[in-house]
Design a protein around this motif. Structure first.
Motif, PDB file in Angstrom:
ATOM      1  N   VAL A 134       0.826  -1.209   0.000  1.00  0.00           N
ATOM      2  CA  VAL A 134       0.000   0.000   0.000  1.00  0.00           C
ATOM      3  C   VAL A 134       0.864   1.264   0.000  1.00  0.00           C
ATOM      4  N   GLY A 135       2.169   1.092  -0.102  1.00  0.00           N
ATOM      5  CA  GLY A 135       3.086   2.223  -0.068  1.00  0.00           C
ATOM      6  C   GLY A 135       3.170   2.949  -1.396  1.00  0.00           C
ATOM      7  N   ASN A 136       3.859   4.068  -1.352  1.00  0.00           N
ATOM      8  CA  ASN A 136       4.135   4.862  -2.542  1.00  0.00           C
ATOM      9  C   ASN A 136       5.442   5.614  -2.283  1.00  0.00           C
ATOM     10  N   PRO A 137       6.539   5.124  -2.852  1.00  0.00           N
ATOM     11  CA  PRO A 137       7.839   5.738  -2.574  1.00  0.00           C
ATOM     12  C   PRO A 137       7.899   7.228  -2.905  1.00  0.00           C
ATOM     13  N   HIS A 138       7.147   7.683  -3.907  1.00  0.00           N
ATOM     14  CA  HIS A 138       7.172   9.100  -4.247  1.00  0.00           C
ATOM     15  C   HIS A 138       6.506   9.951  -3.168  1.00  0.00           C
ATOM     16  N   ARG A 139       5.699   9.309  -2.323  1.00  0.00           N
ATOM     17  CA  ARG A 139       5.109   9.981  -1.160  1.00  0.00           C
ATOM     18  C   ARG A 139       5.863   9.619   0.125  1.00  0.00           C
ATOM     19  N   LYS A 140       7.021   8.980  -0.069  1.00  0.00           N
ATOM     20  CA  LYS A 140       7.888   8.571   1.054  1.00  0.00           C
ATOM     21  C   LYS A 140       7.172   7.612   1.993  1.00  0.00           C
ATOM     22  N   ASP A 141       6.505   6.630   1.390  1.00  0.00           N
ATOM     23  CA  ASP A 141       5.716   5.645   2.129  1.00  0.00           C
ATOM     24  C   ASP A 141       6.082   4.249   1.648  1.00  0.00           C
ATOM     25  N   GLY A 142       6.470   3.377   2.579  1.00  0.00           N
ATOM     26  CA  GLY A 142       6.826   1.992   2.259  1.00  0.00           C
ATOM     27  C   GLY A 142       5.960   1.003   3.030  1.00  0.00           C
ATOM     28  N   SER A 143       4.702   1.344   3.250  1.00  0.00           N
ATOM     29  CA  SER A 143       3.817   0.542   4.104  1.00  0.00           C
ATOM     30  C   SER A 143       3.281  -0.706   3.408  1.00  0.00           C
ATOM     31  N   ILE A 144       3.006  -1.734   4.217  1.00  0.00           N
ATOM     32  CA  ILE A 144       2.378  -2.971   3.748  1.00  0.00           C
ATOM     33  C   ILE A 144       1.216  -3.318   4.686  1.00  0.00           C
ATOM     34  N   VAL A 145       0.320  -4.169   4.197  1.00  0.00           N
ATOM     35  CA  VAL A 145      -0.777  -4.685   5.011  1.00  0.00           C
ATOM     36  C   VAL A 145      -0.650  -6.195   5.062  1.00  0.00           C
ATOM     37  N   ILE A 146      -0.825  -6.764   6.248  1.00  0.00           N
ATOM     38  CA  ILE A 146      -0.882  -8.215   6.392  1.00  0.00           C
ATOM     39  C   ILE A 146      -2.326  -8.571   6.728  1.00  0.00           C
ATOM     40  N   HIS A 147      -2.922  -9.422   5.905  1.00  0.00           N
ATOM     41  CA  HIS A 147      -4.305  -9.835   6.066  1.00  0.00           C
ATOM     42  C   HIS A 147      -4.393 -11.170   6.806  1.00  0.00           C
ATOM     43  N   ASN A 148      -5.577 -11.450   7.331  1.00  0.00           N
ATOM     44  CA  ASN A 148      -5.866 -12.735   7.976  1.00  0.00           C
ATOM     45  C   ASN A 148      -4.791 -13.105   9.006  1.00  0.00           C
ATOM     46  N   LEU A 149      -4.620 -12.222   9.976  1.00  0.00           N
ATOM     47  CA  LEU A 149      -3.587 -12.424  10.994  1.00  0.00           C
ATOM     48  C   LEU A 149      -3.761 -13.737  11.746  1.00  0.00           C
ATOM     49  N   ASP A 150      -2.625 -14.304  12.137  1.00  0.00           N
ATOM     50  CA  ASP A 150      -2.582 -15.549  12.898  1.00  0.00           C
ATOM     51  C   ASP A 150      -1.663 -15.333  14.099  1.00  0.00           C
ATOM     52  N   TYR A 151      -1.814 -16.155  15.132  1.00  0.00           N
ATOM     53  CA  TYR A 151      -0.940 -16.060  16.307  1.00  0.00           C
ATOM     54  C   TYR A 151       0.532 -16.148  15.918  1.00  0.00           C
ATOM     55  N   THR A 152       0.834 -16.930  14.895  1.00  0.00           N
ATOM     56  CA  THR A 152       2.229 -17.144  14.493  1.00  0.00           C
ATOM     57  C   THR A 152       2.843 -15.915  13.826  1.00  0.00           C
ATOM     58  N   ASP A 153       2.041 -14.898  13.540  1.00  0.00           N
ATOM     59  CA  ASP A 153       2.572 -13.678  12.931  1.00  0.00           C
ATOM     60  C   ASP A 153       3.260 -12.774  13.953  1.00  0.00           C
ATOM     61  N   ASN A 154       3.149 -13.088  15.225  1.00  0.00           N
ATOM     62  CA  ASN A 154       3.741 -12.267  16.277  1.00  0.00           C
ATOM     63  C   ASN A 154       5.262 -12.248  16.130  1.00  0.00           C
ATOM     64  N   GLY A 155       5.842 -11.063  16.226  1.00  0.00           N
ATOM     65  CA  GLY A 155       7.289 -10.964  16.121  1.00  0.00           C
ATOM     66  C   GLY A 155       7.711  -9.538  15.837  1.00  0.00           C
TER      67      GLY A 155
END
Length: 106
Positions: A75-96
Motif C-alpha cells: 500500500v506504499g508509494n515511494p514518491h510519497r515517502k511511504d513503504g507501508s504494507i498490510v498483512i491480512h488474515n492475521l494468525d498467532y504465528t505472525d507475532n514478532g
C-alpha cells in the motif's frame, strides 16, 4: 547523507483481521528511481530474520512461498515517502518483529 525511516514501535491486531505496518521515510535528497524497500520478519523467539517483501525498480515483490504468502498487500508509494504494507488474515504465528529497510541510492 542519511535517510530517516519511521515505523510504529508496536502494532497490535486480532486473529483473522488485518494490520497495516507503516513505514515512512525522509531524505533531503530526491527520491531515486533506484529506491528499494525491504520488509523483514523475525518470529517471536527466533534469532533468524527473513525477507517477506521487497520493492525495487518500481515494482513490489511479495513473498510467494512463506507464511505470508497471499496475505500481504503493498500500500506504499515511494514518491510519497511511504513503504507501508498490510498483512491480512492475521494468525498467532505472525507475532514478532518487523523491520522496514529503505535505500535511496544516489
Amino acid at each position: 547523507l542519511s535517510i530517516h525511516v519511521y515505523t510504529h514501535r508496536e502494532v497490535h491486531g486480532t486473529v483473522g483481521s488485518h494490520v497495516t505496518l507503516s513505514c515512512s521515510f525522509w531524505s533531503s535528497e530526491w527520491i531515486s528511481e533506484d529506491i528499494s524497500i525491504t520488509w523483514h520478519s523475525q518470529a517471536e523467539g527466533s534469532r533468524d530474520s527473513i525477507s517477506i517483501f521487497h520493492y525495487a525498480k518500481g515494482q513490489p515483490y511479495i513473498d510467494d512461498v512463506g507464511t505470508f504468502k497471499e496475505r500481504m498487500e503493498w500500500v506504499g508509494n515511494p514518491h510519497r515517502k511511504d513503504g507501508s504494507i498490510v498483512i491480512h488474515n492475521l494468525d498467532y504465528t505472525d507475532n514478532g518483529t518487523f523491520t522496514c529497510d529503505v535505500k535511496n541510492p544516489p
